[in-house]
Design a protein around this motif. Structure first.
Motif, PDB file in Angstrom:
ATOM      1  N   PHE A 183       1.829  -1.230   6.932  1.00  0.00           N
ATOM      2  CA  PHE A 183       1.165  -1.208   5.624  1.00  0.00           C
ATOM      3  C   PHE A 183       0.231  -0.009   5.482  1.00  0.00           C
ATOM      4  CE2 PHE A 183       2.303  -5.599   6.472  1.00  0.00           C
ATOM      5  CZ  PHE A 183       2.918  -5.959   5.284  1.00  0.00           C
ATOM      6  N   LEU A 184      -0.029   0.343   4.215  1.00  0.00           N
ATOM      7  CA  LEU A 184      -0.888   1.476   3.885  1.00  0.00           C
ATOM      8  C   LEU A 184      -1.839   1.085   2.759  1.00  0.00           C
ATOM      9  CD1 LEU A 184      -1.521   4.583   4.080  1.00  0.00           C
ATOM     10  CD2 LEU A 184       0.199   4.881   2.286  1.00  0.00           C
ATOM     11  N   ASN A 185      -3.109   1.435   2.925  1.00  0.00           N
ATOM     12  CA  ASN A 185      -4.097   1.317   1.852  1.00  0.00           C
ATOM     13  C   ASN A 185      -4.740   2.690   1.690  1.00  0.00           C
ATOM     14  OD1 ASN A 185      -6.226   0.841   0.111  1.00  0.00           O
ATOM     15  ND2 ASN A 185      -6.896  -1.043   1.120  1.00  0.00           N
ATOM     16  N   ARG A 186      -4.374   3.400   0.613  1.00  0.00           N
ATOM     17  CA  ARG A 186      -4.851   4.767   0.398  1.00  0.00           C
ATOM     18  C   ARG A 186      -6.296   4.834  -0.082  1.00  0.00           C
ATOM     19  NH1 ARG A 186       0.486   4.849  -1.543  1.00  0.00           N
ATOM     20  NH2 ARG A 186       1.845   6.389  -0.518  1.00  0.00           N
ATOM     21  N   ASP A 187      -6.829   3.704  -0.550  1.00  0.00           N
ATOM     22  CA  ASP A 187      -8.194   3.667  -1.078  1.00  0.00           C
ATOM     23  C   ASP A 187      -9.165   3.541   0.097  1.00  0.00           C
ATOM     24  OD1 ASP A 187     -10.675   2.900  -2.168  1.00  0.00           O
ATOM     25  OD2 ASP A 187      -9.712   2.018  -3.928  1.00  0.00           O
ATOM     26  N   TYR A 222      -8.019  -5.262  11.167  1.00  0.00           N
ATOM     27  CA  TYR A 222      -6.706  -5.333  11.799  1.00  0.00           C
ATOM     28  C   TYR A 222      -6.024  -3.973  11.926  1.00  0.00           C
ATOM     29  CZ  TYR A 222      -7.206 -10.347  11.386  1.00  0.00           C
ATOM     30  OH  TYR A 222      -7.660 -11.635  11.514  1.00  0.00           O
ATOM     31  N   GLY A 223      -6.649  -2.915  11.430  1.00  0.00           N
ATOM     32  CA  GLY A 223      -6.096  -1.589  11.625  1.00  0.00           C
ATOM     33  C   GLY A 223      -5.021  -1.181  10.652  1.00  0.00           C
ATOM     34  N   VAL A 224      -5.028  -1.749   9.434  1.00  0.00           N
ATOM     35  CA  VAL A 224      -4.094  -1.291   8.405  1.00  0.00           C
ATOM     36  C   VAL A 224      -4.309   0.206   8.174  1.00  0.00           C
ATOM     37  CG1 VAL A 224      -3.540  -1.463   5.936  1.00  0.00           C
ATOM     38  CG2 VAL A 224      -3.829  -3.542   7.303  1.00  0.00           C
ATOM     39  N   SER A 225      -3.224   0.939   7.988  1.00  0.00           N
ATOM     40  CA  SER A 225      -3.298   2.390   7.877  1.00  0.00           C
ATOM     41  C   SER A 225      -4.039   2.841   6.625  1.00  0.00           C
ATOM     42  CB  SER A 225      -1.885   2.986   7.835  1.00  0.00           C
ATOM     43  OG  SER A 225      -1.149   2.625   8.969  1.00  0.00           O
ATOM     44  N   GLY A 226      -4.749   3.954   6.751  1.00  0.00           N
ATOM     45  CA  GLY A 226      -5.302   4.659   5.606  1.00  0.00           C
ATOM     46  C   GLY A 226      -4.601   5.997   5.464  1.00  0.00           C
ATOM     47  N   GLY A 227      -5.101   6.837   4.594  1.00  0.00           N
ATOM     48  CA  GLY A 227      -4.533   8.172   4.453  1.00  0.00           C
ATOM     49  C   GLY A 227      -3.318   8.214   3.552  1.00  0.00           C
ATOM     50  N   LEU A 279       3.652   3.679  11.107  1.00  0.00           N
ATOM     51  CA  LEU A 279       4.886   3.472  11.845  1.00  0.00           C
ATOM     52  C   LEU A 279       6.116   4.035  11.142  1.00  0.00           C
ATOM     53  CD1 LEU A 279       5.841   2.354  14.498  1.00  0.00           C
ATOM     54  CD2 LEU A 279       6.082   0.106  13.449  1.00  0.00           C
ATOM     55  N   TYR A 280       6.577   3.397  10.074  1.00  0.00           N
ATOM     56  CA  TYR A 280       7.870   3.746   9.489  1.00  0.00           C
ATOM     57  C   TYR A 280       7.814   4.357   8.091  1.00  0.00           C
ATOM     58  CZ  TYR A 280       9.665   0.721  13.229  1.00  0.00           C
ATOM     59  OH  TYR A 280       9.950   0.150  14.436  1.00  0.00           O
ATOM     60  N   GLY A 281       6.676   4.320   7.446  1.00  0.00           N
ATOM     61  CA  GLY A 281       6.595   4.868   6.097  1.00  0.00           C
ATOM     62  C   GLY A 281       7.371   4.070   5.068  1.00  0.00           C
ATOM     63  N   TRP A 282       7.493   2.770   5.272  1.00  0.00           N
ATOM     64  CA  TRP A 282       8.255   1.933   4.331  1.00  0.00           C
ATOM     65  C   TRP A 282       7.663   1.946   2.929  1.00  0.00           C
ATOM     66  CZ3 TRP A 282       9.400  -3.259   7.370  1.00  0.00           C
ATOM     67  CH2 TRP A 282      10.370  -3.000   8.358  1.00  0.00           C
ATOM     68  N   GLU A 330       7.636  -0.871  -2.502  1.00  0.00           N
ATOM     69  CA  GLU A 330       6.255  -0.924  -2.991  1.00  0.00           C
ATOM     70  C   GLU A 330       5.415  -2.017  -2.362  1.00  0.00           C
ATOM     71  OE1 GLU A 330       6.299  -1.639  -7.165  1.00  0.00           O
ATOM     72  OE2 GLU A 330       7.512  -3.464  -7.028  1.00  0.00           O
ATOM     73  N   ARG A 331       6.036  -3.057  -1.847  1.00  0.00           N
ATOM     74  CA  ARG A 331       5.202  -4.147  -1.315  1.00  0.00           C
ATOM     75  C   ARG A 331       4.485  -3.770  -0.025  1.00  0.00           C
ATOM     76  NH1 ARG A 331       7.720  -8.315   2.298  1.00  0.00           N
ATOM     77  NH2 ARG A 331       9.785  -7.598   2.912  1.00  0.00           N
ATOM     78  N   PHE A 332       4.879  -2.655   0.595  1.00  0.00           N
ATOM     79  CA  PHE A 332       4.174  -2.214   1.790  1.00  0.00           C
ATOM     80  C   PHE A 332       3.060  -1.223   1.478  1.00  0.00           C
ATOM     81  CE2 PHE A 332       8.093  -4.016   3.268  1.00  0.00           C
ATOM     82  CZ  PHE A 332       7.675  -4.772   4.351  1.00  0.00           C
ATOM     83  N   ASP A 333       2.858  -0.931   0.201  1.00  0.00           N
ATOM     84  CA  ASP A 333       1.716  -0.136  -0.239  1.00  0.00           C
ATOM     85  C   ASP A 333       0.627  -1.108  -0.681  1.00  0.00           C
ATOM     86  OD1 ASP A 333      -0.166   1.515  -1.372  1.00  0.00           O
ATOM     87  OD2 ASP A 333       1.300   2.775  -2.412  1.00  0.00           O
ATOM     88  N   ALA A 334      -0.346  -1.320   0.202  1.00  0.00           N
ATOM     89  CA  ALA A 334      -1.399  -2.301  -0.043  1.00  0.00           C
ATOM     90  C   ALA A 334      -2.621  -1.697  -0.717  1.00  0.00           C
ATOM     91  CB  ALA A 334      -1.799  -2.958   1.276  1.00  0.00           C
TER      92      ALA A 334
END
Length: 653
Positions: free
Chosen positions: A266-270, A283-288, A293-296, A301-305
Motif C-alpha cells: 500500500f501507498l499513502n502519498r499524503d 505498520y510501515g505503510v509506504s509514503g512517497g 514492493l510491487y507498485g500495484w 486503485e484500491r492499493f492507493d491508500a
C-alpha cells in the motif's frame, strides 16, 4: 524494477526487517525492577517457580544422547551450485506440488516460459509456498486428505521477462497475475494402489483462494467505519488475502491462514496524513511516490491508500486496515466463503498456533515478524465443544487478545489488550475495542510489552503444552529492541529459540515462566575461513548440528521439535551454514540434528504430516537456480516436497 533473483530477495528481506516500533523501551535495570515489584505485588515470589515441576529446570540438566532422534544427520551443503533436496539415508524426497501446477478443474498446464495469463494463474498453484496443513478424511485418515498450502508473495520469474513498468506504471495484466498467485491452494491427495501419494485432479475439493477472492468479515470490526471504502461502503466484504505466511488450525477442522507483511502493498502519498494515521504509520505503510514492493497502486486503485475527500469513506484510505488478520477457511466446503476474524487483532502475523486445554479452553499464539515487535495470544471467551461446529466457529469472534511481557528473572505476564484498561482509552487514541484491535501494535506499546528479535513461528508441545517461539535474527540492535535477558545478543545475526510454560499448564493463564532454549550460530571454538576464532556473538549453544536463523517450527506427535531456517545463504557471514535446512531437536536433551538441506537460495518452510507421521510435506520457497527441474536452465519454482521413509516407518525415528 529489481529483476535479479537474489537482489530481489535481498531487497525484500531488508524491507521486511525494518524496525517500526517507536515506543520508549526500558533498560535492563528497569525491567528487573518492574519485574521485582510485579512479583511482590502479585504474591508469586519464589513459590511461583514450583508450578514448573520438572519442566524447564529439568531440561537444562539432561545431556544424554536423544532417544527421539533416530536418523543420520545430513551434512551442510556448501556447493554454490547445489540445486536439490538432500535427506538422510533411508528416506526419499520427491517434488509433489509446484508453482503453476493445475489446481481447479479447468486449469491449463503450466507454461515453462511463464506465459500463462492471470486467468490461468487463478486456477493454478500460486507462488512462494509457505505454511500448510494436512486435513485427513475420517474414513481413511492416513491415506486420504486435503492439503491447504499458503502462497506468501511472488517472484520476478512469475512473468516471462520479470516484473515491468512503463512511465512509472505497472501493467494491469502483470498486477492481476501477481494478485492471482497470492493466497492459498487446497488440493486433494491420496495414496494410490501402489501405496504412493498422488494429487487428485480433478477434485471437487480443489480450490484456489487469492488476492481477488471475496471474503466475509466477522468480529468487532465487521461493518466498522475503519473498514469501509469507496468499493465496500458497508465494510463487510474484503477482496482477497495477502502475504500469507504461516498458519494454524482449529479443533473443528478449519484452516487459519495469516497475513504477514501486507503493509508493503500500500501507498499513502499524503505525508502528513501518513504520519498522523496510526493504522498506517505504526505498520510501515509506504509514503512517497511508490509502494515498497510491487507498485500495484499504479494499476489497481484500491492499493492507493492516500485519502481522497472526493470519494465516499475517503476512497481507499481504509484498505490497509482490511489486512493483517487471521482468515478462517473451511477446506472441506469449497463453496464456503473465507472469513477474516478481527477479534484476533491486526499486525504482521506470522502464525496462529492452537493450544487446547483438557476442559476445552483455547489459546492461539502468534508472532509479529518485524524487529522490535511482540508475541501475542488470543483466548476465546467460550470453550470448544466437540461436534458443536456452529457454536465453535462463533468462539473466534469473542475473546481477549494478550501481548507478552518477558521479565528478566524468567517470569512473564500476558497483558490484556482491552478497551478501558491499562490506558487503552479514548483520551489515548483508543475510543473502542475496534481501535485497540486495528492498532494492536500501538496498544501493545502502551502496555509496555517486550520488543523481540523478529518473533516468527510458535509451536506447542503435544503433551506438556510447553510453548516454543523462533526469534529469527536481529543484526541491527539499535535502540528499538534493547539488549536484555530475552534478547541476549548485541548483534543477533543467527537468532534463537525461547520456550515457556503457562502457569498450571493452562493455555489461558496470564503468567508464565520462560527460558532461552538455544542460541543458534557457530559451534564453540569454530574458526572462519581465515582461521580466526568466530566472534562470541556468532557462537551458539546448540548441542549438535549448527544452523542459523530459525523460522518455521512444529512438533510432531511424539514430541520431536522440527526447526526450519531462513537466512541469505549468499551472505558472507552465512558461508559456513551452507543452504537452508530442516532440523530436528529433542526438547529434553536439546540435541539437534540436521534432517534436510535445500537448494541454493531457498527458504525451507511449511511442514505437515499425515496422522501417524509416516508422510511429511515441507515447502521449498523461492529456489534461486532451476529447482525442481535442477537442469541448470529451467525457471525456478517454489514447490511442496513429500518425504517418506523407504521402509514406510515414522519420520524421524
Amino acid at each position: 524494477m529489481t529483476q535479479n533473483f537474489s537482489d530481489f530477495h535481498a531487497a525484500l528481506a531488508a524491507l521486511d526487517d525494518q524496525p517500526i516500533n517507536p515506543s520508549r523501551q526500558y533498560t535492563l535495570s528497569e525491567v528487573v525492577d518492574r519485574s521485582r515489584r510485579g512479583l511482590l505485588k502479585g504474591g508469586l515470589g519464589l513459590a511461583g517457580m514450583a508450578f514448573l515441576g520438572g519442566g524447564l529446570a529439568a531440561c537444562s540438566a539432561v545431556s544424554a544422547r536423544s532417544k527421539l532422534l533416530g536418523f543420520e544427520s545430513v551434512p551442510v551443503q556448501l556447493d554454490p551450485a547445489f540445486d536439490s533436496v538432500q535427506v538422510p539415508p533411508g528416506y526419499r524426497a520427491q517434488v509433489f506440488f509446484s508453482w503453476g501446477d493445475p489446481v481447479e478443474e479447468d486449469a491449463p498446464q503450466w507454461q515453462p516460459d511463464a506465459s500463462d495469463d492471470w486467468r490461468a494463474q487463478l486456477l493454478q498453484a500460486g507462488d512462494n509456498h509457505d505454511g500448510m496443513h494436512f486435513f485427513p478424511f475420517p474414513d481413511a485418515p492416513t491415506e486420504h486428505g486435503l492439503l491447504a498450502i499458503n502462497h506468501e508473495y511472488v517472484n520476478p520469474p512469475l512473468h516471462p521477462q520479470g516484473m515491468s513498468e512503463k512511465d512509472g506504471r505497472r501493467p494491469l495484466a502483470e498486477v492481476r497475475k501477481e494478485q492471482a498467485a497470492h493466497g492459498v491452494s487446497i488440493i486433494e491427495v491420496r495414496k494410490d494402489a501402489a501405496g504412493q501419494w498422488q494429487r487428485v485432479h480433478p477434485s471437487r475439493y480443489n480450490r484456489r483462494i487469492s488476492a481477488l477472492t471475496p471474503m466475509a468479515v466477522s468480529g468487532p470490526l465487521a461493518g466498522h467505519e475503519l473498514l469501509k471504502t469507496a468499493a465496500d461502503p458497508n465494510g463487510a466484504c474484503i477482496l482477497g488475502t495477502l502475504n500469507n505466511c504461516s498458519s494454524g488450525v482449529t479443533p473443528w477442522g478449519t484452516y487459519l491462514t495469516c497475513e504477514e507483511n501486507w503493509h508493503h502493498y500500500f501507498l499513502n502519498r499524503d505525508t502528513e496524513d501518513l504520519a498522523a494515521r496510526t493504522a498506517h504509520a505504526r505498520y510501515g505503510v509506504s509514503g512517497g511516490k511508490r509502494s515498497k514492493l510491487y507498485g500495484w497502486e499504479s494499476a489497481d486503485e484500491r492499493f492507493d491508500a492516500t485519502p481522497d475527500p472526493g470519494l465516499p469513506h475517503g476512497g481507499y484510505v481504509n484498505e490497509p486496515n482490511r489486512f493483517g488478520w487471521v482468515v478462517e477457511i473451511d477446506p472441506f466446503d469449497p463453496q464456503s466463503q473465507p472469513v477474516k476474524r478481527t477479534a484476533f487483532g491486526r499486525y504482521c502475523r506470522e502464525c496462529s498456533v492452537l493450544s487446547l486445554g483438557d476442559d476445552g479452553r483455547m489459546a492461539f499464539y502468534s508472532g509479529d515478524d518485524t524487529r522490535g515487535e511482540y508475541i501475542y495470544k488470543f483466548v476465546p471467551n467460550g470453550r470448544y465443544v466437540p461436534g458443536a461446529n456452529q457454536h465453535n466457529r462463533q468462539l473466534l469472534d469473542e475473546g481477549t487478545l494478550y501481548v507478552a511481557r518477558f521479565d528478566a528473572d524468567g517470569s512473564g505476564r500476558w497483558l490484556a489488550l482491552l478497551h478501558g484498561q491499562n490506558g487503552l482509552t479514548a483520551e489515548n487514541g483508543f475510543p473502542s475495542q475496534a481501535e485497540v484491535l486495528i492498532n494492536a501494535r500501538a496498544a501493545a506499546d502502551r502496555l509496555g510489552a517486550t520488543p523481540m528479535d523478529r518473533p516468527e513461528w510458535l509451536a506447542v508441545h503435544p503433551r506438556s503444552r510447553e510453548v516454543y517461539v523462533t526469534l529469527t535474527n536481529n543484526d541491527q540492535r539499535g535502540d528499538k529492541v534493547p539488549l536484555d535477558k530475552v534478547n541476549p545478543r548485541p548483534n543477533n545475526l543467527h537468532g534463537h529459540i525461547l520456550r515457556w510454560n503457562e502457569e498450571g499448564g493452562d493455555p489461558t493463564a496470564t503468567r508464565f515462566e520462560w527460558e532461552v532454549f538455544l542460541l543458534a550460530g557457530e559451534s564453540e571454538g569454530a574458526r572462519d575461513a581465515h582461521g580466526k576464532s568466530v566472534p562470541a556473538h556468532l557462537t551458539g549453544t546448540i548441542k549438535g548440528d549448527r544452523f542459523s536463523s530459525p523460522d518455521g517450527l512444529a512438533f510432531d506427535g511424539e514430541g520431536r521439535l522440527w526447526i526450519q531456517t531462513d537466512f541469505g545463504d549468499s551472505e558472507p557471514a552465512m558461508q559456513a551454514m551452507g543452504t537452508n535446512q530442516l532440523l530436528c531437536a529433542d526438547p529434553i536433551t536439546r540435541e539437534v540434528r540436521r534432517f534436510l538441506v535445500g537448494p541454493r537460495g531457498c527458504e525451507i518452510t511449511g511442514i505437515t504430516w499425515t496422522p501417524g507421521y509416516r508422510a511429511m510435506w515441507i515447502n521449498v520457497q523461492h529456489p534461486e537456480l532451476s529447482f525442481p527441474a535442477s537442469d541448470g536452465h529451467s525457471r525456478p519454482r517454489s514447490s511442496t516436497v513429500l518425504i517418506t521413509r523407504n521402509d514406510g516407518g515414522v519420520i524421524g525415528t
